[in-house]
Structures are given as structure tokens and as C-alpha cells.
Design a protein around this motif. Structure first.
Motif, PDB file in Angstrom:
ATOM      1  N   UNK A 306      38.102  33.188  45.523  1.00 18.75           N
ATOM      2  CA  UNK A 306      36.684  32.952  45.785  1.00 18.75           C
ATOM      3  C   UNK A 306      35.798  34.046  45.187  1.00 18.75           C
ATOM      4  N   UNK A 307      36.350  35.257  45.052  1.00 15.07           N
ATOM      5  CA  UNK A 307      35.556  36.393  44.583  1.00 15.07           C
ATOM      6  C   UNK A 307      35.582  36.569  43.070  1.00 15.07           C
ATOM      7  N   UNK A 308      36.679  36.172  42.428  1.00 10.83           N
ATOM      8  CA  UNK A 308      36.906  36.536  41.026  1.00 10.83           C
ATOM      9  C   UNK A 308      35.951  35.872  40.046  1.00 10.83           C
ATOM     10  N   UNK A 309      35.377  34.723  40.390  1.00  6.07           N
ATOM     11  CA  UNK A 309      34.483  34.026  39.452  1.00  6.07           C
ATOM     12  C   UNK A 309      33.618  33.042  40.224  1.00  6.07           C
ATOM     13  N   UNK A 310      32.442  32.677  39.675  1.00  9.20           N
ATOM     14  CA  UNK A 310      31.653  31.612  40.293  1.00  9.20           C
ATOM     15  C   UNK A 310      32.483  30.340  40.406  1.00  9.20           C
ATOM     16  N   UNK A 311      32.217  29.555  41.434  1.00 10.40           N
ATOM     17  CA  UNK A 311      33.052  28.383  41.703  1.00 10.40           C
ATOM     18  C   UNK A 311      33.009  27.361  40.574  1.00 10.40           C
ATOM     19  N   UNK A 312      31.925  27.352  39.791  1.00  9.12           N
ATOM     20  CA  UNK A 312      31.818  26.367  38.711  1.00  9.12           C
ATOM     21  C   UNK A 312      32.330  26.905  37.369  1.00  9.12           C
ATOM     22  N   UNK A 313      32.919  28.109  37.380  1.00  4.82           N
ATOM     23  CA  UNK A 313      33.449  28.686  36.145  1.00  4.82           C
ATOM     24  C   UNK A 313      34.962  28.832  36.250  1.00  4.82           C
ATOM     25  N   UNK A 314      35.644  28.845  35.088  1.00  7.93           N
ATOM     26  CA  UNK A 314      37.085  29.076  35.087  1.00  7.93           C
ATOM     27  C   UNK A 314      37.388  30.488  35.581  1.00  7.93           C
ATOM     28  N   UNK A 315      38.513  30.632  36.258  1.00  5.08           N
ATOM     29  CA  UNK A 315      38.921  31.904  36.848  1.00  5.08           C
ATOM     30  C   UNK A 315      40.172  32.404  36.141  1.00  5.08           C
ATOM     31  N   UNK A 316      40.125  33.598  35.593  1.00  5.80           N
ATOM     32  CA  UNK A 316      41.294  34.195  34.956  1.00  5.80           C
ATOM     33  C   UNK A 316      42.100  34.950  36.009  1.00  5.80           C
ATOM     34  N   UNK A 317      43.351  34.521  36.217  1.00  8.45           N
ATOM     35  CA  UNK A 317      44.192  35.172  37.227  1.00  8.45           C
ATOM     36  C   UNK A 317      44.433  36.626  36.845  1.00  8.45           C
ATOM     37  N   UNK A 318      44.304  37.523  37.832  1.00 11.25           N
ATOM     38  CA  UNK A 318      44.467  38.951  37.576  1.00 11.25           C
ATOM     39  C   UNK A 318      45.246  39.578  38.721  1.00 11.25           C
ATOM     40  N   UNK A 319      46.399  40.164  38.403  1.00  8.05           N
ATOM     41  CA  UNK A 319      47.181  40.848  39.437  1.00  8.05           C
ATOM     42  C   UNK A 319      46.400  42.030  40.011  1.00  8.05           C
ATOM     43  N   UNK A 320      45.635  42.732  39.138  1.00  4.65           N
ATOM     44  CA  UNK A 320      44.820  43.846  39.617  1.00  4.65           C
ATOM     45  C   UNK A 320      43.731  43.349  40.566  1.00  4.65           C
ATOM     46  N   UNK A 321      43.181  42.179  40.254  1.00  4.93           N
ATOM     47  CA  UNK A 321      42.157  41.601  41.121  1.00  4.93           C
ATOM     48  C   UNK A 321      42.714  41.256  42.495  1.00  4.93           C
ATOM     49  N   UNK A 322      43.943  40.757  42.527  1.00  6.11           N
ATOM     50  CA  UNK A 322      44.605  40.446  43.802  1.00  6.11           C
ATOM     51  C   UNK A 322      44.801  41.734  44.602  1.00  6.11           C
ATOM     52  N   UNK A 323      45.259  42.788  43.919  1.00  4.15           N
ATOM     53  CA  UNK A 323      45.437  44.087  44.568  1.00  4.15           C
ATOM     54  C   UNK A 323      44.113  44.584  45.154  1.00  4.15           C
ATOM     55  N   UNK A 324      43.017  44.391  44.389  1.00  6.51           N
ATOM     56  CA  UNK A 324      41.705  44.826  44.855  1.00  6.51           C
ATOM     57  C   UNK A 324      41.275  44.101  46.120  1.00  6.51           C
ATOM     58  N   UNK A 325      41.514  42.796  46.175  1.00 10.77           N
ATOM     59  CA  UNK A 325      41.168  42.015  47.365  1.00 10.77           C
ATOM     60  C   UNK A 325      41.989  42.470  48.565  1.00 10.77           C
ATOM     61  N   UNK A 326      43.254  42.791  48.315  1.00 15.67           N
ATOM     62  CA  UNK A 326      44.144  43.271  49.379  1.00 15.67           C
ATOM     63  C   UNK A 326      43.653  44.603  49.939  1.00 15.67           C
ATOM     64  N   UNK A 327      43.253  45.499  49.033  1.00 18.87           N
ATOM     65  CA  UNK A 327      42.748  46.807  49.464  1.00 18.87           C
ATOM     66  C   UNK A 327      41.460  46.655  50.272  1.00 18.87           C
ATOM     67  N   UNK A 328      40.604  45.723  49.854  1.00 17.49           N
ATOM     68  CA  UNK A 328      39.346  45.510  50.584  1.00 17.49           C
ATOM     69  C   UNK A 328      39.612  45.059  52.007  1.00 17.49           C
ATOM     70  N   UNK A 329      40.497  44.109  52.186  1.00 19.67           N
ATOM     71  CA  UNK A 329      40.792  43.621  53.542  1.00 19.67           C
ATOM     72  C   UNK A 329      41.380  44.735  54.402  1.00 19.67           C
ATOM     73  N   UNK A 330      42.169  45.614  53.787  1.00 22.59           N
ATOM     74  CA  UNK A 330      42.695  46.763  54.524  1.00 22.59           C
ATOM     75  C   UNK A 330      41.576  47.724  54.922  1.00 22.59           C
ATOM     76  N   UNK A 331      40.578  47.864  54.059  1.00 22.40           N
ATOM     77  CA  UNK A 331      39.428  48.721  54.383  1.00 22.40           C
ATOM     78  C   UNK A 331      38.668  48.158  55.589  1.00 22.40           C
ATOM     79  N   UNK A 332      38.499  46.839  55.598  1.00 23.79           N
ATOM     80  CA  UNK A 332      37.824  46.196  56.734  1.00 23.79           C
ATOM     81  C   UNK A 332      38.596  46.495  58.021  1.00 23.79           C
ATOM     82  N   UNK A 333      39.908  46.339  57.961  1.00 20.69           N
ATOM     83  CA  UNK A 333      40.749  46.568  59.136  1.00 20.69           C
ATOM     84  C   UNK A 333      40.615  48.023  59.621  1.00 20.69           C
TER      85      UNK A 333
END
Length: 522
Positions: A306-333
């Protein structure tokens, strides 16, 4: 190939080079198109290769593009026109109407709607699908199945062996029948209809699914339809969507529905790409959801997409991007855990007038975030910018990690942060909610947050001081300062008096909330 010839741009009189290229589509428009390198990827590459001048004609709303800094075209079809004569400064959607009006008024162009509905072969040699209600008689030819015998049901005694014929052809009980006109031995059509036949109108049946007297009751279909929001892939644009429009207009003309368009709003979603191409097993670039979920959890995968690209645009899968989302959720916790005692001790009706300057700024960011996320999700489907706003709120919350915080504010920030994040990361937010707000049910059953308009207002804003259009200083002023107040503050600055000493002040230009420009001579 450059032809050596030029044409005249009728909007501004400029000469435009005429090139012959192999990527212009002959069936698009007249077969001759104008290249706009700054806004089209192929035009950008073409202009770069052949050293054709580029001109920026569309600027995004949130920052300024500079040709010398651009490495690719700006392809978002949203923003404000620049270098566009009388249309400069207009929103692109607003400007389009004015541009077409001018072309028609001055006689060098006219509006035209291009229809892309093509001939539609509806027959399929497969089992699933509605049987075509036609009987082939040796005497009468093709005969429609009488209405009293409809619907024609799919047979169950079929074979799915490979072959060129439809599976229906393997059912003796289905194929052989009597001609409804002359009574002679006849055979049924064994092809089925394309499933688009059903998907072009089935949603209308949903409004009255148990009606055994008619397709649907008119009062029910007019109450529920047309569809408020259609979400689908771009591949639907010239097939399913056009067929649905065609069906709906026929139903409208027949008096069965009161509307002539099937969908009120359309959202075309992009695809998930890996290494620049669509994920597919044949290309070997598929990312396993199970692996991502096992390593990071479902919330991380969901948040990244949901974060990596606007919903109407193609999304390029990124392992670093996944790591970033994981770190963010840990920060919230971590930050919510850090303030757990204050959050549980805080009261919903605390006195906001007792907040410090920094606490008031955090509360302002909170309510700005509530407003932004609400509008992004409800009005624009901009999930990526909604998540970005939530991340900025978490950053502002973290600034208090080593400080004391008003318990009421800690509770207000935590409660709304969890609610805002819940649609994007439903599992971690449910866990946090049950831990911090025990006994209040599921977070997903809570009311959506509302923002306090007064809390969103800035106490102070930064404005620029210019002398003859050149930036000379920056200063903070109360956010509600009017033009006269801005002028007074600017003129009393020691920096202003230093730079205008011995010179004649011609005029003072004030742009509210932005700048003061002092024009001098001498």
C-alpha cells in the motif's frame, strides 16, 4: 528521421520539428502526434537521443521540476501548467477544457471521442459459461430456443477430454433435441457464451438475487445501482467496462433501469512488478507471499504494497522496501510501549491549554494527519500518501521519547495513531489496542477519528524576505498576520534597514504566508 520540415504550434506560434518515427501508432488520433518529452517516457528518450529541445509544461504541486535535474519524464497526469501561455498556472484538468475551447473557437481543432469497442466474438468452446440458446434444424436453419424453455441448463454428463469441440458436444442428452418450429430432429448449439456476457450485468442481479419472476425488480435495482465504485485492472478498460456500458444503455432504453451508466467512479489499479516486468511463473520472478509472511508477518507485506506506490500505478517489488515497512511497524510498537503507562493514565477530556509549545505542535501534527489520512483514503484512494503521513506522525511522537509528555496527549496520540493505522496493518493494531485500551472491544469496531480544525492551525509560519526579488532573510511570524502586519514586521527588521539604507523604497509586495518583497532603487 527528421524531415527537415516544420509545423507551427497554433497555440503559441512556435515552430515545431516534424520527425518520422517507428513508435507513433497509425490508428491513434490522425496518425500524427505532438511529442511532449517532459511528460512522456518515449518522447523523452526520443528527444534525448536526437538532441531535440525539451520544455517543461507541467509541474507537480508539491515541488518544482528543473530540466537540468530531470533524468526521466514527469508522467503523473496531475499538476499545474507552466510555459503554456494564458493557461500557465491552471490545474491541468481545468486547463484541458479551456485548451479545447480555444482550438474550436479559433478553428484549428475540435473535440472528438474515440471509441475502442470492437467486434465481439462471444462463442467459446468450453464448459463454463451460459449455453447459447440456439437450435440447428436441417429444415428451419438456426432457431432461437423459445422463451418458455429458458434458461438452457448446462448438462452434467460431459467429457473434458482434449479436443477441438466444446465439452457440451460430448453430451448426447444435451445435443439432440426437437426443433421448436417444425418438430424435426435437431441439434443444440454446443458453444457457450464468453463470460463477459454475464459479467456485463451480473452485479445488477445482486440487487434482487432471489427474484424468480423477473431479472430484477426495478425499484430495487434503481435503489442499489449504479455501482458507486468500480475497481479493476487496466485490461478491463476496453473490454469489460465498455461491454458493461453497452448492456446498461440497452437496459435503460428498454425501460428496465433508470440510469444509463453502470459505474459512478472508476479506479484502475496497477500491477506488482519484479525486475521491471509483471510477476509470472514463466519468468521466474514471483515472490512467495508465504515466505514474506513467515519472515515479516502479513501486516508488513500489506503495508509495503500500500505504501510503495499509488494504487493506480505499477509497484516494483523491493526487498529493502519490505524491510523498511517492517522496521516502521516495530517503531510503532516500541514508541507505544514506551508511553504505555502515560497512555493508560491519560484522560480523554484533558485540558489542552496546559500543553507546552512542543506538545501543542505534536497535537497539531496529529490532527493534520487525521485530516490528511481521512481525505487520502476516502476521497482519493491515495493509500501511499496516507501511510507516509502516519509515518511523519510517528516521527513526531518519537521526538518525545526522552521527554515527559502530558498523559492526556499521550492517550490522544496513541488512540488515533492505532485507529489510523488499523486499515493498513490490522493485526498489530488489534494487539496494541487490546493491550492499551483494554475492555473497549476491537479497534476495527471503533469510530473513525475526527480532526479538530482549530488544532490544525499553525501558531507561527516562516516567510521569506526579498529585496528586489532576491532572498535576503527568513523570519517567523504569527500565522494569522495580514498584509499590513507582514509589511510592518519586515520593515522593522534590522536586516531590512541595513539593506535599504540610503535607497528609495519604491513599493512593498506582500504575499500572505509566503513572502515580503521590498522593491528599492538607488
Amino acid at each position: 528521421i527528421f524531415t527537415g520540415a516544420y509545423c507551427i504550434n497554433p497555440f503559441n506560434g512556435n515552430r515545431v520539428q516534424i520527425w518520422v518515427t517507428n513508435y507513433v501508432l497509425a490508428d491513434y488520433g490522425t496518425g500524427a502526434v505532438i511529442g511532449v518529452p517532459s511528460e512522456d517516457s518515449r518522447d523523452w528518450m526520443f528527444a534525448t537521443k536526437y538532441d531535440i529541445p525539451k520544455i517543461i509544461t507541467l509541474q507537480p504541486r508539491d515541488h518544482e521540476l528543473k530540466l537540468e535535474e530531470m533524468t526521466e519524464a514527469y508522467t503523473d497526469k496531475d499538476g499545474v501548467l507552466v510555459n503554456s501561455a494564458e493557461f500557465t498556472g491552471l490545474d491541468i484538468k481545468e486547463a484541458m477544457k479551456g485548451i479545447m475551447d480555444k482550438a474550436e473557437k479559433e478553428g484549428f481543432g475540435k473535440r472528438r471521442v474515440n471509441f475502442r469497442l470492437r467486434d465481439w466474438l462471444i462463442s467459446r468452446q468450453r464448459y463454463w459459461g451460459a449455453p447459447i440458446p440456439v437450435i440447428n434444424c436441417p429444415h428451419c436453419g438456426e432457431v432461437l430456443v423459445p422463451e418458455k424453455d429458458l434458461p438452457v441448463m448446462l448438462p452434467e454428463d460431459v467429457s473434458f477430454d482434449q479436443g477441438s469441440l466444446s465439452p457440451l458436444a460430448s453430451s448426447e442428452s444435451f445435443v439432440h433435441c426437437k426443433c421448436p418450429k417444425c418438430g424435426a430432429d435437431a441439434t443444440r448449439e454446443t458453444d457457450t457464451m464468453d463470460t463477459f456476457i454475464c459479467s456485463s450485468w451480473y452485479y445488477l442481479r445482486y440487487t434482487d438475487p432471489h427474484n424468480d419472476k423477473e431479472t430484477f425488480a426495478k425499484d430495487k435495482v434503481n435503489y442499489w445501482a449504479p455501482v458507486d465504485q468500480y475497481i479493476g485492472g487496466i485490461e478491463h478498460a476496453i473490454l469489460h467496462l465498455l461491454y458493461s456500458r453497452f448492456f446498461t444503455k440497452v437496459l435503460h432504453d428498454a425501460g428496465l433501469v433508470d440510469f444509463d451508466e453502470p459505474f459512478t467512479n472508476l479506479l484502475t489499479q496497477g500491477m506488482v512488478l519484479k525486475d521491471g516486468s509483471k510477476m509470472s511463473k514463466s519468468k521466474g520472478n514471483v515472490v512467495s507471499p508465504e515466505e514474506i509472511i513467515a519472515k515479516y508477518g502479513a501486516d508488513t507485506a500489506r503495508l509495503f504494497i500500500l505504501f510503495a506506490a499509488p494504487v493506480d500505478r505499477d509497484l516494483e517489488w523491493s526487498d529493502k522496501g519490505v524491510e523498511g515497512s517492517y522496521r516502521f511497524l516495530n517503531r510503532v510498537w516500541r514508541i507505544l510501549g514506551h508511553f504505555e503507562e502515560a497512555i493508560k493514565a491519560g484522560k480523554p477530556d484533558y485540558d489542552v491549554t496546559k500543553l507546552t509549545k512542543d506538545e501543542k505542535e505534536l497535537r497539531r501534527i496529529l490532527h493534520v494527519t487525521i485530516r490528511k489520512v481521512t481525505e487520502d483514503v476516502r476521497d482519493r484512494f491515495m493509500f501511499n500518501t496516507a501511510v507516509s503521513s502516519i509515518m511523519e506522525l510517528v516521527n513526531a511522537f518519537y521526538a518525545f521519547q526522552d521527554k515527559e509528555m502530558n498523559a492526556g496527549l499521550a492517550r490522544e496520540v496513541a488512540e488515533n495513531l492505532i485507529k489510523l493505522l488499523a486499515p493498513f496493518a490490522p493485526h498489530i493494531t488489534e494487539e496494541l489496542w487490546s493491550r492499551l485500551f483494554e475492555g473497549q472491544g476491537s479497534v476495527h469496531q471503533q469510530k473513525w477519528p475526527t480532526f479538530d480544525e482549530e488544532a490544525t492551525k499553525l501558531a507561527e509560519i516562516e516567510i521569506v524576505l526579498q529585496i528586489n526579488g532576491k532572498v535576503r532573510d527568513k523570519l517567523m511570524i504569527p500565522a494569522d498576520t495580514d498584509r499590513e502586519g507582514m509589511k510592518k514586521i519586515a520593515m522593522e527588521l534590522p536586516r531590512t534597514q541595513e539593506l535599504t539604507a540610503g535607497k528609495t523604497i519604491v513599493k512593498v509586495i506582500c504575499v500572505p504566508k509566503k513572502l515580503v518583497n521590498i522593491v528599492v532603487k538607488g
